[in-house]
Design an enzyme around this catalytic site. Sequence first.
Site, PDB file in Angstrom:
ATOM      1  N   HIS A   1      12.608  40.732   0.159  1.00  0.00           N
ATOM      2  CA  HIS A   1      13.653  40.755  -0.869  1.00  0.00           C
ATOM      3  C   HIS A   1      13.212  40.046  -2.146  1.00  0.00           C
ATOM      4  O   HIS A   1      13.795  40.268  -3.197  1.00  0.00           O
ATOM      5  CB  HIS A   1      14.993  40.242  -0.333  1.00  0.00           C
TER       6      HIS A   1
ATOM      7  N   SER B   1      13.841  31.101  -0.485  1.00  0.00           N
ATOM      8  CA  SER B   1      13.349  32.345   0.088  1.00  0.00           C
ATOM      9  C   SER B   1      11.853  32.450  -0.141  1.00  0.00           C
ATOM     10  O   SER B   1      11.376  32.218  -1.250  1.00  0.00           O
ATOM     11  CB  SER B   1      14.024  33.546  -0.561  1.00  0.00           C
TER      12      SER B   1
ATOM     13  N   ASP C   1      11.564  40.350   6.884  1.00  0.00           N
ATOM     14  CA  ASP C   1      11.709  40.156   5.436  1.00  0.00           C
ATOM     15  C   ASP C   1      10.451  39.538   4.803  1.00  0.00           C
ATOM     16  O   ASP C   1      10.447  38.375   4.420  1.00  0.00           O
ATOM     17  CB  ASP C   1      12.937  39.263   5.189  1.00  0.00           C
TER      18      ASP C   1
HETATM   19  N1  ARG Z   1      20.648  36.306   1.735  1.00  0.00           N
HETATM   20  C1  ARG Z   1      19.253  36.173   1.423  1.00  0.00           C
HETATM   21  C2  ARG Z   1      19.112  35.435   0.087  1.00  0.00           C
HETATM   22  O1  ARG Z   1      20.016  34.831  -0.368  1.00  0.00           O
HETATM   23  C3  ARG Z   1      18.567  37.497   1.447  1.00  0.00           C
HETATM   24  C4  ARG Z   1      18.960  38.399   0.358  1.00  0.00           C
HETATM   25  C5  ARG Z   1      18.371  39.771   0.459  1.00  0.00           C
HETATM   26  N2  ARG Z   1      19.227  40.639  -0.278  1.00  0.00           N
HETATM   27  C6  ARG Z   1      20.123  41.436   0.283  1.00  0.00           C
HETATM   28  N3  ARG Z   1      21.093  41.895  -0.455  1.00  0.00           N
HETATM   29  N4  ARG Z   1      20.068  41.752   1.534  1.00  0.00           N
HETATM   30  O2  ARG Z   1      18.515  35.758  -0.856  1.00  0.00           O
HETATM   31  N1  GLU Z   2      17.774  34.436   0.619  1.00  0.00           N
HETATM   32  C1  GLU Z   2      17.797  33.224  -0.150  1.00  0.00           C
HETATM   33  C2  GLU Z   2      16.818  33.252  -1.320  1.00  0.00           C
HETATM   34  O1  GLU Z   2      16.583  34.272  -1.868  1.00  0.00           O
HETATM   35  C3  GLU Z   2      17.575  32.080   0.749  1.00  0.00           C
HETATM   36  C4  GLU Z   2      18.759  31.932   1.559  1.00  0.00           C
HETATM   37  C5  GLU Z   2      19.567  30.753   1.143  1.00  0.00           C
HETATM   38  O2  GLU Z   2      20.349  30.823   0.178  1.00  0.00           O
HETATM   39  O3  GLU Z   2      19.380  29.749   1.808  1.00  0.00           O
HETATM   40  O4  GLU Z   2      16.322  32.254  -1.758  1.00  0.00           O
END
Ligand code: ARG
Ligand code: GLU
Length: 719
Positions: free
Chosen positions: A86, A654, A222
Amino acid sequence: MKKFTFIAIAFLISFVSQLKADEGMWIPLLLEKYNYADMQAKGMKLSAEDIFSINQTSLKDAIVIFGRGCTAELISNEGLILTNHHCGFGQIQRHSSLDHDYLTNGFWAMSRNEELVNKGLSVTFLVRMEDVTQAALDGVNDDMSQKERQEKTKENIDKIVEIATKGTHYEANVKPFFNGNEYYLFVNEVYKDVRLVGAPPSSIGKFGGDTDNWMWPRHTGDFSLFRIYADKDNQPAEYSPDNVPYKPKKFFPISLKGVKKDDFTMVYGYPGTTQEYLTSYAVKNITEVSNPNKIAIRETILDVMNADMEADPQVRIQYASKSAGVANAWKKWIGENRGLNRLDAITKKEELEKEFYDWVGLKSSRRKKYSNILNNYREIYQHKAPYQIAIDYFFEAGWSMELVKFARSFDALLKITKNSPNTEIEKVVAQVRAASEGFYKDYNLATDKKIFDRVFLGMYYKNVPVEYQPDIFRLVDKKFKGDTKKYLDYVYSKSMLPHPNKLNAFLDSYKASSNKKIINDPAYQVYVSLIAMYTQKLNKPYQVLNNQIDSLDRHWMNVLREMDSEKVFYPDANFSLRITYGKVDDYLPRDGVFYKHYTTLDGIIEKDNPEIYDYDVPDRLLELYQKKDYGQYAENGEMHVCFTGTNHTTGGNSGSPVINGNGELIGINFDRNWEGTMSDIMYDPDMCRNITLDVRYCLFIIDKFAGARHLIDEMELLN
Ligand code: ARG
Ligand code: GLU
């Protein structure tokens, strides 16, 4: 004796409480001083100097900021870096089309010359950091207004940055810590030639899509691979075919051993923003005023995007990255509100504030300094609420329309006059043309129009008080008698912006006098109207309130530190390099439910559903599963996919390396659990978990699924 026992018990309690909670994002420069002993007790075997050193090469040299919002780590001697799928999604998406659909099919460079160049992508190494609090606050005193203080500090910071970078190719910045009570300098080295090396198909790299996003149990592979290129002297250089793979000072060896529950883990990367030291008033502002509107607006946007993506494969590619961005924060805010409610966060903050009143009453010096602070907070947040609503609508709804964002590119043309030299005109026209090409590649008029209709003409027009509406709505009132449907059709048929043929014709014959066509363009007018409303009515008062809050926050931080002078506080995340450590751990999300700390390929097969894009397991993976062809990456015949831990992480983490006590890479951080997303505001050790991709799954995909063995050969694997 008694006194001794008392001290011993107090010491033990504080030690035990420190041992228990894995909350905190720590400054690497202060590791030795504050955290190392605790960390070592929990299982870290490297020395503090191995982890972060001012003098010698250390782990920090193997970590970079990836692009603008993620972390990545070096995993080979030839500049290979690992980050999340991502995080590389924007790049993978931009290289994709119906003919080369790397989103759906993945991408693997089988040789160096197949690696794909990414304009605008850079990685940033931290060269050094330094506490510059004194220099930054030189000449600042308590009698200054917040604005004067800001100006003085800015002047100081500019000087610090200039001195730090003089005669070098480095970049530098100074960031405030503890709400502006402390300042640190960061000197960085930026590499600008970063190429795409590999990415699994979305059915692996984004498996489970937005349904599984922020959730556990999770099965998302991922990850993506990039390579840093340098000039022949290993120095940063703009892209050139003559550039060569960067030789790192340090890269991570990769452990094939896997993890067990309770194993020590550390995450080393760039957490973006947290707000752990808010008052109850600020938390209410987030949970009751801001989050609900932002959630509702994004829900509508997603409703439109998802339906259109589902209906048309071309739209799916065009909106994949956009919708992922919208969905991500949307879902996080929902989780955050639920988590804060469940934790009863506001009551907890209020209890602390009651304690504050007792504490402040004890000494007149405290009363003098702080006695009004909470009343001030209350008043300011009351004033802020209507602005908060207007601001959230402006950014979330106003900027949700792609035409409006695109309209911004035309500002440059409006600077052209009949006296402008031809070269200047050609340059600007070429810029707009380039912007328009990027824009149209991923633009679907029907989708944008629906968002304009439902979000702008629906929600914005109806829900925001008239005084904070852009003036364009008065045109809708008068000229269109409130008939939004008519106005909508007028904008999308009369504007040249949604129509590439019209726009190209305009650019082909462009001269200074054509500018009236821009000024009269209905889409451009919406943009102008939004900007005017923001600059005239919102920006200034909102800034004034925020300055007042910043000043209170600075004092409140000191209150908290003075009230609990034994405790070592960590500063809120501010996208500077941090260390967080904890252990591999499971959790109990709800009554009667237990979540194990890891998932396996079996779970992917369970979720397989060819009817649903996000759950359509690729045939090749099914085949490997059936043959149990996992090579050296399995554990007792099982292919582990993800695991959870207690590391306190946030957005920006991330792609961060997750390492074991030997400093070996065991995984890549990529998410948190939904029950724990309130950790940006309040961390709960029972509920907050970071989600890590097991590095062995990533290697398995590279090696067995993609057949990119040459990449594995570059790495250092440890059994
Ligand atoms: N939740 C993770 C983060 O905050 C992964 C995001 C990937 N994006 C998505 N829409 N699935 O970035
Ligand atoms: N997916 C998140 C990022 O892009 C990390 C997840 C979180 O917020 O801890 O950094």
